[in-house]
Design an enzyme around this catalytic site. Structure first.
Site: not given
Ligand SMILES: NC(=O)c1ccc[n+]([C@@H]2O[C@H](COP(=O)([O-])OP(=O)(O)OC[C@H]3O[C@@H](n4cnc5c(N)ncnc54)[C@H](OP(=O)(O)O)[C@@H]3O)[C@@H](O)[C@H]2O)c1
Length: 359
Positions: A24, A159
């Site tokens: 999500s 990123c």
């Molecule tokens: N956004 C970027 O540009 C980017 C770039 C490089 C790397 N990343 C990395 O990718 C990861 C995700 O980033 P994002 O930006 O997509 O974050 P986000 O939008 O906040 O999404 C986080 C997701 O993880 C789920 N989640 C949270 N806690 C959880 C848990 N304890 N167990 C299972 N699911 C859990 C959340 O849904 P629910 O709480 O409903 O389960 C949600 O689907 C991070 O580690 C981030 O550092 C992001």
């Protein structure tokens, strides 16, 4: 004119089953978008604890019509590949069950990016499973193509780090970074903060800003120093700017010998590193409005644009990526393609949009 995008869509054998944990979120949503059009993957699960049972299209409107529904991560069945797009620490907490349930785990967080427990001590308050640190392959195929085939744990890069690394890597390979001073300035869009980015990423607060948010001490410095094979002095600053997608890195390089670095030597270094790369394109000078790397030009893609200019004792390098594309989900799928022996461009071989508003 030749294109490096090859439209390879044939995959021999059955599709691999994939689960996206954290589906999500922004990176998870991008994974679903890429995997849903990928000829070698069948999406078996898209998890969200808070939205279990709801349709994916209710959260990611671009995925309406896919029929996908969120499930709770506790209900995960075994899959071939598990992509984890969860906040820092979650994969570490669940790494044993993830590995038991999947042949390949691709983690997009920082949990397994760094190679030593000491580096986690220095940059991340340590690591809860230090015995596993160093087992993952850093996802960028441009740097780790030989180590990815058959890997069972892949760590996606940050990123901002990815933007800097793709710009600096050819210079290190050519020996221009040894003893150099390097100042990296990254501008990044609001989706970097995730779907729960909080007040700093809310529209009224983010709109119109050019806000330094990590003037010093950004954790991605650790990855840049780890991945770039040279001894150099690094300074790094990041700005939050008024984009949704995109990271643009400007790297000011001051060579140890005072330069100048000749443009033809730079061209040679970049061509040697990237001529055969399907997802890096050199963009330096020329004509038109978009003469240098531009996040808008690569939004929605797995492409990194890289360019440079020489300026006496300074070499200025530009790179642009989509933070949720090449900066996370695209890089993860690219690395999984290499790990599984799929054509590298499978599921990723499309250009960006033009014209398009602020991505
Ligand atoms: N956004 C970027 O540009 C980017 C770039 C490089 C790397 N990343 C990395 O990718 C990861 C995700 O980033 P994002 O930006 O997509 O974050 P986000 O939008 O906040 O999404 C986080 C997701 O993880 C789920 N989640 C949270 N806690 C959880 C848990 N304890 N167990 C299972 N699911 C859990 C959340 O849904 P629910 O709480 O409903 O389960 C949600 O689907 C991070 O580690 C981030 O550092 C992001």
């Amino acid at each position: 004119m030749a294109t490096k995008l090859t439209n390879e869509s044939e995959i021999d054998g059955e599709s691999a089953t994939a689960a996206v944990v954290g589906a999500s979120g922004f990176a998870g949503g991008e994974l679903l978008r890429l995997l849903s059009g990928h000829p070698g993957f069948e999406i078996a699960a898209a998890t969200s604890r808070s939205r279990a049972g709801r349709s994916v299209g209710a959260v990611h409107p671009n995925l309406r019509g896919t029929g996908l529904r969120f499930s709770d991560p506790v209900d995960l069945d075994p899959v071939d590949v598990l992509f984890a797009a969860t906040p820092h620490g979650v994969t570490t907490d669940h790494i044993d069950e993830f590995r038991e349930g999947a042949d390949l785990v691709v983690d997009l967080s920082a949990d397994f990016r760094l190679d030593t427990p000491e580096t986690y001590d220095e940059w991340y308050d340590g690591h809860d499973r230090p015995e596993l640190v160093g087992e993952a392959v850093y996802a960028l195929p441009e740097l780790h193509r030989e180590e990815l085939p058959g890997a069972d744990l892949i760590a996606g890069g940050g990123c901002n780090a990815t933007a800097a690394i793709v710009g600096l890597y050819p210079l290190a390979e050519a020996g221009f970074l040894d003893g150099a001073r390097v100042v990296v300035d990254v501008k990044v869009g609001s989706s970097e903060g995730g779907a729960g980015g909080g007040v700093a990423s809310s529209h009224p607060e983010r709109s119109g800003v050019v806000r330094p948010y990590a003037p010093t001490g950004h954790r991605h410095e650790a990855e840049i120093l780890q991945e770039i094979d040279a001894e150099f002095d690094l300074s790094f600053t990041a700005h939050a700017v008024d984009m949704v997608r995109g990271a643009s890195a400007t790297c000011h390089v001051f060579p140890a010998d005072g330069g100048p670095v000749e443009a033809r030597d730079c061209w040679r270094a970049y061509r040697e590193a990237y001529d055969e790369e399907p997802f890096v394109r050199l963009q330096a000078g020329g004509r038109g409005v978009y003469r240098y790397p531009e996040p808008k030009a690569v939004a929605g893609t797995n492409i990194a644009e890289v360019g440079f200019e020489t300026d006496g004792d300074r070499l200025v390098v530009f790179s642009a990526i989509d933070n949720v594309g090449k900066g996370s989900a695209g890089q993860a799928v690219h690395a999984a393609n290499v790990a599984l022996g799929y054509p590298e461009t499978a599921g990723l071989d499309f250009p960006g949009l033009h014209p398009v508003g602020a991505p």
